[in-house]
Design an enzyme around this catalytic site. Structure first.
Site, PDB file in Angstrom:
ATOM      1  N   PHE A 123     -12.849  10.556 -32.842  1.00 50.34           N
ATOM      2  CA  PHE A 123     -11.424  10.894 -32.836  1.00 50.34           C
ATOM      3  C   PHE A 123     -10.821  10.539 -34.181  1.00 50.34           C
ATOM      4  CE2 PHE A 123      -8.001  12.037 -29.863  1.00 50.34           C
ATOM      5  CZ  PHE A 123      -8.722  12.690 -28.885  1.00 50.34           C
ATOM      6  N   GLN A 244       5.344  11.043 -34.090  1.00 50.97           N
ATOM      7  CA  GLN A 244       4.079  11.666 -34.446  1.00 50.97           C
ATOM      8  C   GLN A 244       4.081  13.166 -34.177  1.00 50.97           C
ATOM      9  OE1 GLN A 244       0.152  10.699 -32.268  1.00 50.97           O
ATOM     10  NE2 GLN A 244      -0.067  10.029 -34.379  1.00 50.97           N
ATOM     11  N   HIS A 246       1.541  16.135 -33.675  1.00 48.00           N
ATOM     12  CA  HIS A 246       0.125  16.376 -33.416  1.00 48.00           C
ATOM     13  C   HIS A 246      -0.264  17.644 -34.166  1.00 48.00           C
ATOM     14  CE1 HIS A 246      -3.683  17.000 -31.519  1.00 48.00           C
ATOM     15  NE2 HIS A 246      -3.557  15.899 -30.797  1.00 48.00           N
ATOM     16  N   LEU A 256      -0.397  21.397 -26.096  1.00 51.72           N
ATOM     17  CA  LEU A 256      -1.350  20.656 -26.918  1.00 51.72           C
ATOM     18  C   LEU A 256      -2.791  21.131 -26.758  1.00 51.72           C
ATOM     19  CD1 LEU A 256      -1.688  18.023 -28.700  1.00 51.72           C
ATOM     20  CD2 LEU A 256      -2.518  16.984 -26.602  1.00 51.72           C
ATOM     21  N   GLU A 259      -7.073  16.527 -29.800  1.00 56.13           N
ATOM     22  CA  GLU A 259      -7.840  16.183 -30.996  1.00 56.13           C
ATOM     23  C   GLU A 259      -9.327  16.092 -30.643  1.00 56.13           C
ATOM     24  OE1 GLU A 259      -5.816  13.374 -33.629  1.00 56.13           O
ATOM     25  OE2 GLU A 259      -7.593  12.120 -33.386  1.00 56.13           O
ATOM     26  N   ARG A 290      -3.551  11.660 -37.705  1.00 55.14           N
ATOM     27  CA  ARG A 290      -2.679  12.803 -37.405  1.00 55.14           C
ATOM     28  C   ARG A 290      -1.585  13.043 -38.435  1.00 55.14           C
ATOM     29  NH1 ARG A 290      -2.302  11.720 -30.901  1.00 55.14           N
ATOM     30  NH2 ARG A 290      -4.434  12.403 -30.543  1.00 55.14           N
ATOM     31  N   HIS A 357       4.850  15.005 -30.681  1.00 51.44           N
ATOM     32  CA  HIS A 357       3.892  14.571 -29.674  1.00 51.44           C
ATOM     33  C   HIS A 357       4.163  13.178 -29.123  1.00 51.44           C
ATOM     34  CE1 HIS A 357       0.075  14.470 -27.644  1.00 51.44           C
ATOM     35  NE2 HIS A 357      -0.347  13.425 -28.324  1.00 51.44           N
ATOM     36  N   ARG A 402       0.340   6.445 -34.864  1.00 55.95           N
ATOM     37  CA  ARG A 402      -0.636   6.046 -33.845  1.00 55.95           C
ATOM     38  C   ARG A 402      -1.942   6.807 -34.022  1.00 55.95           C
ATOM     39  NH1 ARG A 402      -2.280   8.206 -28.826  1.00 55.95           N
ATOM     40  NH2 ARG A 402      -0.657   9.795 -28.758  1.00 55.95           N
TER      41      ARG A 402
HETATM   42  C1  LIG Z   1      -0.206  16.568 -23.874  1.00 60.00           C
HETATM   43  C2  LIG Z   1      -0.483  15.121 -24.203  1.00 60.00           C
HETATM   44  C3  LIG Z   1      -1.795  14.693 -24.396  1.00 60.00           C
HETATM   45  C4  LIG Z   1      -2.054  13.352 -24.705  1.00 60.00           C
HETATM   46  N1  LIG Z   1      -3.356  12.948 -24.881  1.00 60.00           N
HETATM   47  C5  LIG Z   1      -3.609  11.636 -25.121  1.00 60.00           C
HETATM   48  C6  LIG Z   1      -4.955  11.152 -25.210  1.00 60.00           C
HETATM   49  O1  LIG Z   1      -5.922  11.896 -25.042  1.00 60.00           O
HETATM   50  N2  LIG Z   1      -5.152   9.845 -25.457  1.00 60.00           N
HETATM   51  C7  LIG Z   1      -4.114   8.977 -25.625  1.00 60.00           C
HETATM   52  O2  LIG Z   1      -4.354   7.798 -25.847  1.00 60.00           O
HETATM   53  N3  LIG Z   1      -2.835   9.403 -25.536  1.00 60.00           N
HETATM   54  C8  LIG Z   1      -2.563  10.705 -25.275  1.00 60.00           C
HETATM   55  N4  LIG Z   1      -1.260  11.115 -25.163  1.00 60.00           N
HETATM   56  C9  LIG Z   1      -0.187  10.117 -25.170  1.00 60.00           C
HETATM   57  C10 LIG Z   1      -0.150   9.407 -23.823  1.00 60.00           C
HETATM   58  O3  LIG Z   1      -0.601  10.266 -22.814  1.00 60.00           O
HETATM   59  C11 LIG Z   1       1.243   8.918 -23.469  1.00 60.00           C
HETATM   60  O4  LIG Z   1       1.770   8.178 -24.532  1.00 60.00           O
HETATM   61  C12 LIG Z   1       1.180   8.019 -22.238  1.00 60.00           C
HETATM   62  O5  LIG Z   1       0.508   8.668 -21.185  1.00 60.00           O
HETATM   63  C13 LIG Z   1       2.546   7.573 -21.762  1.00 60.00           C
HETATM   64  O6  LIG Z   1       2.366   6.809 -20.590  1.00 60.00           O
HETATM   65  P1  LIG Z   1       3.546   5.964 -19.975  1.00 60.00           P
HETATM   66  O7  LIG Z   1       2.998   5.202 -18.824  1.00 60.00           O
HETATM   67  O8  LIG Z   1       4.229   5.196 -21.026  1.00 60.00           O
HETATM   68  O9  LIG Z   1       4.593   7.055 -19.469  1.00 60.00           O
HETATM   69  P2  LIG Z   1       4.448   8.437 -18.670  1.00 60.00           P
HETATM   70  O10 LIG Z   1       3.078   8.735 -18.245  1.00 60.00           O
HETATM   71  O11 LIG Z   1       5.179   9.440 -19.464  1.00 60.00           O
HETATM   72  O12 LIG Z   1       5.266   8.124 -17.352  1.00 60.00           O
HETATM   73  C14 LIG Z   1       6.653   7.877 -17.356  1.00 60.00           C
HETATM   74  C15 LIG Z   1       7.084   7.581 -15.940  1.00 60.00           C
HETATM   75  O13 LIG Z   1       8.436   7.161 -15.938  1.00 60.00           O
HETATM   76  C16 LIG Z   1       9.143   7.849 -14.918  1.00 60.00           C
HETATM   77  N5  LIG Z   1      10.545   7.858 -15.312  1.00 60.00           N
HETATM   78  C17 LIG Z   1      11.083   8.196 -16.508  1.00 60.00           C
HETATM   79  N6  LIG Z   1      12.409   8.031 -16.462  1.00 60.00           N
HETATM   80  C18 LIG Z   1      12.712   7.571 -15.235  1.00 60.00           C
HETATM   81  C19 LIG Z   1      13.910   7.209 -14.571  1.00 60.00           C
HETATM   82  N7  LIG Z   1      15.091   7.288 -15.170  1.00 60.00           N
HETATM   83  N8  LIG Z   1      13.850   6.799 -13.284  1.00 60.00           N
HETATM   84  C20 LIG Z   1      12.666   6.726 -12.645  1.00 60.00           C
HETATM   85  N9  LIG Z   1      11.484   7.043 -13.221  1.00 60.00           N
HETATM   86  C21 LIG Z   1      11.532   7.468 -14.495  1.00 60.00           C
HETATM   87  C22 LIG Z   1       8.480   9.198 -14.847  1.00 60.00           C
HETATM   88  O14 LIG Z   1       8.754   9.807 -13.621  1.00 60.00           O
HETATM   89  C23 LIG Z   1       7.016   8.781 -14.995  1.00 60.00           C
HETATM   90  O15 LIG Z   1       6.523   8.343 -13.763  1.00 60.00           O
HETATM   91  C24 LIG Z   1      -0.985  12.449 -24.845  1.00 60.00           C
HETATM   92  C25 LIG Z   1       0.316  12.881 -24.641  1.00 60.00           C
HETATM   93  C26 LIG Z   1       0.572  14.207 -24.349  1.00 60.00           C
HETATM   94  C27 LIG Z   1       2.011  14.629 -24.190  1.00 60.00           C
END
Ligand SMILES: Cc1cc2nc3c(=O)[nH]c(=O)nc-3n(C[C@H](O)[C@H](O)[C@H](O)COP(=O)(O)OP(=O)(O)OC[C@H]3O[C@@H](n4cnc5c(N)ncnc54)[C@H](O)[C@@H]3O)c2cc1C
Length: 601
Positions: A123, A244, A246, A256, A259, A290, A357, A402
């Site tokens: 990666f 960031q 992507h 997306l 990568e 990135r 991203h 990142r």
């Molecule tokens: C398309 C894509 C591909 C990616 N691929 C990778 C990868 O391969 N490897 C990697 O390391 N990272 C990757 N990333 C980044 C990574 O996936 C995210 O940074 C990470 O999953 C975020 O996780 P989180 O738990 O912080 O939040 P999220 O998974 O975004 O969850 C947020 C939660 O908060 C809840 N929420 C938000 N606001 C409220 C509110 N007001 N009240 C109640 N609930 C609320 C939502 O409902 C959800 O349950 C990718 C991101 C994207 C967009």
């Protein structure tokens, strides 16, 4: 009786806002320890944005090439352009193998090598022997790693009897006069009723705010609600200028392409069919970090070597990997090609452009996930009762840029660490602190204003303008003049946000009300980003400003980075749209510091 007193209340040891990877990793730790945990989510837990993560989760397992956590530590610091805190980075990289094996034991269906070990792919920016060559460090389940991870964590939480509030939106933090956080106010979408959820500890895990931009790889729910809640409660937001891009979003669609494509051997081509990354990054080529690859793509486009009728994208070539590898390792990418670009990637190249991203900044925390704010004496003080983890938090392991796969790792490491810290410190026998009489007044005033609104703009129109403004003034390449103009435009939008009108006042599942409430959060994240960006007069990581660009050979400011003045974290304060700064921690926990140097690949 005050309005607050009339609201229905529920009591928990811990309330977690967000059921993505970070929220559910933390809740698992808490529920297993027997604490009463309530987890809120705007959507069903397994629809959180973590489900969209494709490429992998990093850990120096060394299953397929020689590796150790020191290399991972070095890569992450260099990737962060020396804005990451080295104590937090050491903690994350050392814990990585443990949390990944733990996930494996929870039942995570990783891809396997013939000897049964976890499959790992290369990666961007991940290297062996301190930058010598790419290393295979991304543990993957095809190109559906986040999907597999989120479902695994959900199943474990169901078994541990975590309470989920599905389709509930948290609105505001409740703080008492001493500044302690005592829970949240929240809206049950199905009924439209407002509740107070009291908690001895509240943890924000609301994910990123990628939807402050018009073209984004992020889910529509990623509106930065945790950032808005923190900002309105007087907590500063850290390093919000760093967003960031992507390199490989599908041109025109924003979806997306992981990568992991380049990890498996895909390459980027310009209109001459040239593999241009060989020129810019002779060692890592297409697998440079990135920020670096995105800038090179933009450079090619600017110099007229873009593809298509408008010469505004480059091509990603995968066909040489062979249909068998593509269907086995990148099945979702194949589907995205067909559905979003009408391209069969086993045969043709696919058009790509850098696309928003990930937010590197967020709510400032220490390595236990506790939220910290300036203490008035140049230090940092913990906010009692408040934690933050995941993309909404800034611990800071990603600094100014990142590395791919380090976010899923961040969720696991700091979700678990926050859970453990809460279990060790929460007083199970203590009563909840009494709520202040006006606990919900601010929330109720926001709701009442919308209900009383008769004219004004719709939330959607204001949000779309905000997104277009951010895209124009805080994009891949920034100029000082454009950022300064962006600051004025976004400041002016505050008034429009305050006057948003809600036409449909019905209570049951009123998505228009949800959208209007989300805009209150978008504006906080957008203003934090614009103000912080315009103030940072240098180039660092994802923050590239034309006015400050220099060559790698510039002795004082290589590549425009100004360590003397700008090796510091930004803190944005919502109340007066002002900035303060705090030092970067260059001291790891146990090993020697990695001193700043020029970032070439
Ligand atoms: C398309 C894509 C591909 C990616 N691929 C990778 C990868 O391969 N490897 C990697 O390391 N990272 C990757 N990333 C980044 C990574 O996936 C995210 O940074 C990470 O999953 C975020 O996780 P989180 O738990 O912080 O939040 P999220 O998974 O975004 O969850 C947020 C939660 O908060 C809840 N929420 C938000 N606001 C409220 C509110 N007001 N009240 C109640 N609930 C609320 C939502 O409902 C959800 O349950 C990718 C991101 C994207 C967009």
């Amino acid at each position: 009786m005050t309005a607050t007193a009339n609201l229905p209340k529920r009591k928990f040891d811990v309330v977690i806002v967000g059921a993505g990877g970070s929220g559910m990793r933390a809740s698992l730790q808490l529920a297993r320890a027997g604490l009463k945990v309530g987890v809120l989510s705007k959507v069903f837990p397994t629809r959180s944005h973590t489900v969209a993560a494709q490429g992998g989760v990093s850990a120096s397992l060394g299953n397929m090439s020689e590796d150790n956590w020191h290399y991972h530590f070095y890569d992450t610091i260099k990737g962060s352009d020396w804005l990451g805190d080295q104590d937090a980075i050491e903690f994350m990289c050392r814990e990585a193998p443990k949390v990944v094996y733990e996930l494996e034991h929870f039942g995570m269906p990783f891809d396997r090598n013939p000897d049964g070990t976890i499959y790992q792919r290369p990666f961007g920016g991940h290297t062996a022997n301190y930058g010598e060559k790419p290393v295979q460090r991304a543990c993957a389940a095809a190109d559906r790693t986040g999907h597999a991870m989120l479902h695994t964590l959900y199943q474990q939480n169901v078994e541990a009897r975590t309470t989920f509030f599905v389709e509930w939106m948290a609105l505001d933090l409740i703080r008492d006069a001493s500044g302690d956080v005592l829970g949240v106010t929240a809206l049950e979408m199905e009924t439209g009723d407002t509740y107070i959820l009291e908690a001895k500890t509240t943890l924000l895990a609301t994910g990123g705010a990628g939807r402050i931009f018009a073209a984004s790889t992020n889910a529509f729910i990623n509106t930065g609600d945790g950032l808005g809640m923190a900002a309105r409660a007087g907590i500063p937001l850290q390093d919000m200028e760093f967003w960031q891009f992507h390199p490989t979003g599908v041109a025109g669609a924003g979806v997306l392409l992981t990568e992991g494509c380049r990890g498996e051997g895909a390459i980027l081509l310009n209109s001459n069919g040239e593999r241009f990354m060989e020129r810019y990054a002779p060692t890592l080529k297409d697998l440079a970090p990135r920020d670096f690859v995105s800038r090179c793509m933009d450079q090619e486009i600017k110099e007229g070597r873009g593809c298509g009728p408008n010469k505004d994208y480059v091509m990603l070539k995968l066909s040489h990997l062979g249909a068998e590898t593509i269907h086995k390792r990148l099945p979702s990418v194949y589907e995205i090609g067909v559905n979003f670009a009408n391209v069969d990637i086993t045969k043709e190249d696919i058009p790509v452009v850098p696309t928003i991203h990930y937010q590197m900044g967020g709510i400032p925390t220490n390595i236990h996930g506790q939220v910290v704010t300036p203490d008035g004496n140049g230090g940092q003080a913990v906010v009692n009762g408040l934690y933050a983890v995941g993309e909404c938090a800034c611990v800071s392991v990603h600094g100014a840029n990142r590395l791919g796969t380090n976010s899923l790792l961040d969720l696991l490491v700091f979700g678990r660490a926050a859970g453990n810290h809460i279990v060790a410190n929460l007083d199970r026998k203590a009563e909840h602190k009494p709520l202040p009489k006006d606990a919900a007044d601010k929330t109720l005033a926001r709701l009442a204003r919308l209900d009383a609104s008769t004219d004004g703009e719709y939330a959607q129109d204001v949000a779309n303008d905000l997104r277009a403004t951010m895209q124009q003034h805080a994009g891949v390449f920034r100029t000082q003049a454009s950022m300064d103009e962006g600051v004025k435009k976004i400041n002016a939008m505050r008034e429009r946000v305050a006057k948003i009108t809600l036409k449909d006042k019905s209570k049951v599942f009123n998505t228009a009300r949800i959208e209007a409430l989300e805009v209150d959060n978008l504006i906080e994240a957008a203003q934090a980003t614009m103000t912080s960006a315009a103030a940072r007069h240098e180039c660092r990581g994802a923050h590239t400003v034309n006015d400050y660009e220099r060559g790698a050979d510039d002795a004082e400011f290589p590549l425009g980075r100004n360590d003397k003045e700008w090796m510091k974290h930004t803190l944005w304060h919502s109340a007066d749209n002002s900035l303060t700064y705090k030092p970067v921690n260059l001291k790891p926990l146990t090993v020697e510091s990695v001193p700043p140097k020029v970032r070439t690949f």
